[in-house]
Design a protein around this motif. Structure first.
Motif, PDB file in Angstrom:
ATOM      1  N   SER A  28       0.827  -1.146   0.046  1.00  0.00           N
ATOM      2  CA  SER A  28       0.175  -0.293   0.071  1.00  0.00           C
ATOM      3  C   SER A  28       0.847   1.178   0.030  1.00  0.00           C
ATOM      4  O   SER A  28       0.629   2.265  -0.756  1.00  0.00           O
ATOM      5  N   ASN A  32       0.965   4.073  -3.126  1.00  0.00           N
ATOM      6  CA  ASN A  32       0.607   5.333  -2.923  1.00  0.00           C
ATOM      7  C   ASN A  32       1.735   6.221  -2.987  1.00  0.00           C
ATOM      8  O   ASN A  32       1.658   7.555  -2.677  1.00  0.00           O
ATOM      9  N   ALA A 222      -2.007   3.401   3.361  1.00  0.00           N
ATOM     10  CA  ALA A 222      -2.321   4.625   2.226  1.00  0.00           C
ATOM     11  C   ALA A 222      -2.407   6.104   2.882  1.00  0.00           C
ATOM     12  O   ALA A 222      -1.864   7.017   2.391  1.00  0.00           O
ATOM     13  N   TRP A 226      -0.021   9.365   2.217  1.00  0.00           N
ATOM     14  CA  TRP A 226      -0.334  10.890   1.937  1.00  0.00           C
ATOM     15  C   TRP A 226      -0.512  11.883   2.720  1.00  0.00           C
ATOM     16  O   TRP A 226       0.071  12.832   2.558  1.00  0.00           O
ATOM     17  N   SER A 240      -6.654   8.332  -0.859  1.00  0.00           N
ATOM     18  CA  SER A 240      -6.574   6.742  -0.308  1.00  0.00           C
ATOM     19  C   SER A 240      -7.737   5.755  -0.624  1.00  0.00           C
ATOM     20  O   SER A 240      -7.678   4.757  -1.081  1.00  0.00           O
TER      21      SER A 240
END
Length: 482
Positions: A28, A32, A222, A226, A240
């Motif tokens: 993940s 991302n 995620a 971010w 996400s």
């Protein structure tokens, strides 16, 4: 400016099948746009059907792992997953207090998707006391109930109420998740009792899949990734969720395990590259029923076969000519609103050159005379005008289906355009590569606008896009509709 690569540490248990735990976290984080690191809290013998056993390494070894990472690497964000027992929670809590990472997302792993308990009961209070060390917690419905010391919520209002109680009681933001509830839409919300707006909702279509193993792990990782660069929990959650929806949609294709399979963390990267979700591609999938109905409409099937009555065809072209007058006005309005010079030029060209050629073809069939505008045509043009009046984002989203659906249909119709076909000129026009190129350009513009938009604007764009697609469907059907 190039987005810095966040260095994200996952503190969690393992999953030998790769769908949950640290293995899912690392995927993940990478999917991302982050660099993932991992400290193992527990070795879990599990698969897609359930947990078999858990081995917890000594707390002292956990401490050594944490110190080995933080003594050497600047950590931008931390995601915490399975902790398992009191000693593990205490070691992690002490480390957080000393290192004080800027971003901490805590996924309070207590209950697996399979229903297995992953936290011993005596550790529940210790986990609650760890909550203030996090910026955001991401419990599922059963876990939220444990933290709130209540029965699991049965509806969305109860979920939000429990999230507010936990946020208020422990001074932490809560990502309330409605995935465990029934319904075609999945409701989530960023809940922060101390914020000016305590509940900020996000809604996404439910993906019909059993590939849900590790969704909580994947989403929380995620968000941490971010947040390290965005510094806005709502934006981080929204980005996400877009990614997770896409990954859920492609999870079944992995064909991993006999139970709840994993999501496909890299589906987007494998198909196109980059770390931002294909927003317009998602919209296209969501209008699949509209597109299928359009393809099967008697007007289009008759047109392809060359059996469509000429009166129906000329009626369609007459209304299409009226529609194109309004469409050209909307494209001109979009051009005037565009901040980018290249986008202004594209929409202006669509209004002045591309549509002029299409109108010329219509005039050759209808004689160029004006006709009374049908209610179907008037409704479509009214929608386009109101969309562009609402702003550039909604306007360009509304005009996209005319480009995209026509280009998609045109590719198939062009294959039927034999020299003897009665409607050959029209079929060839919409199957022309230059029209497909224009449609791709329009989509690229809308994709950029949608990716940069805030969630509320992007939702309005989607609604404008969907409504236009429905108008396209009705427009084709109208000539043969009594």
């Amino acid at each position: 400016m190039t987005r810095a690569i966040p260095r994200v540490l996952s503190i969690a248990g393992t999953d030998p099948t790769g769908g949950a735990g640290i293995q899912a976290d690392l995927k993940s984080i990478a999917a991302n746009g982050g660099y993932g690191m991992a400290v193992v809290t527990a070795l879990v013998a599990q698969n897609t059907q359930g947990v078999r056993s858990v081995h917890t390494p000594p707390a002292a070894f956990l401490r050594e792992q944490l110190e080995a990472v933080s003594d050497d690497v600047a950590i931008d964000a931390v995601k915490i997953g399975m902790l398992g027992d009191v000693a593990t929670i205490e070691v992690v809590g002490e480390w957080l207090g000393r290192v004080r990472p800027r971003v901490v997302v805590l996924d309070p792993v207590m209950v697996a998707t399979s229903g297995d308990r992953l936290l011993v009961p005596e550790a529940e209070q210790a986990l609650r006391e760890l909550l203030p060390s996090a910026g955001l917690i991401t419990p599922n419905v059963p876990e939220l109930a444990v933290l709130a010391d209540e029965e699991p919520a049965r509806d969305w209002d109860a979920v939000v109420a429990q999230a507010l109680a936990v946020s208020r009681g422990w001074g932490v933001a809560v990502l309330a998740k409605g995935g465990h509830l029934d319904g075609d839409l999945v409701h989530d919300a960023l809940v922060d009792a101390a914020a000016d707006v305590p509940v900020r909702a996000l809604v996404a279509p439910r993906v019909d899949t059993t590939a849900t193993h590790g969704t909580g792990c994947s989403l929380s990782s995620a968000v941490a990734t971010w947040q390290a660069s965005e510094d806005d929990w709502f934006v981080s959650v929204d980005r996400s969720k877009q990614w997770l929806t896409e990954s859920l949609r492609h999870g079944a294709a992995l064909r991993v395990g006999e139970g709840h399979g994993p999501v496909s963390h890299f589906a987007g990267l494998w198909s196109r590259g980059g770390v931002r979700t294909d927003v317009t591609g998602e919209w296209w999938e969501r209008i699949a029923e509209v597109r299928a109905g359009t393809d099967a409409d008697p007007f289009l099937t008759g047109l392809a076969a060359g059996t469509l009555p000429r009166g129906a065809f000329t009626e369609y072209l007459a209304q299409d000519a009226e529609y194109l007058h309004g469409y050209a006005e909307v494209l001109s309005a979009a051009s005037a609103l565009a901040a980018d010079a290249a986008e202004r030029a594209f929409w202006s060209k669509g209004a002045a050159e591309c549509l002029e050629e299409e109108l010329r073809l219509h005039e050759s069939w209808t004689g160029g005379g004006r006709v009374e505008v049908s209610p179907t045509c008037e409704a479509y043009v009214t929608h386009l005008r109101s969309s562009v009046e609402a702003g550039y984002a909604e306007g360009v989203a509304a005009v996209l289906p005319c480009y995209w659906m026509y280009a998609d249909i045109g590719l198939r119709l062009a294959a039927a355009a034999t020299d003897e076909h009665p409607y050959r000129d029209w079929l060839v026009t919409y199957g022309d590569p230059s029209f497909a190129e224009a449609a791709a350009h329009a989509r690229a513009i809308v994709e950029r606008v949608a990716r940069d938009a805030d969630p509320a604007t992007r939702e309005r764009m989607w609604q404008a896009f969907r409504t236009s697609a429905q108008h396209e469907r009705a427009f084709f059907a109208a000539p043969l509709t009594p």
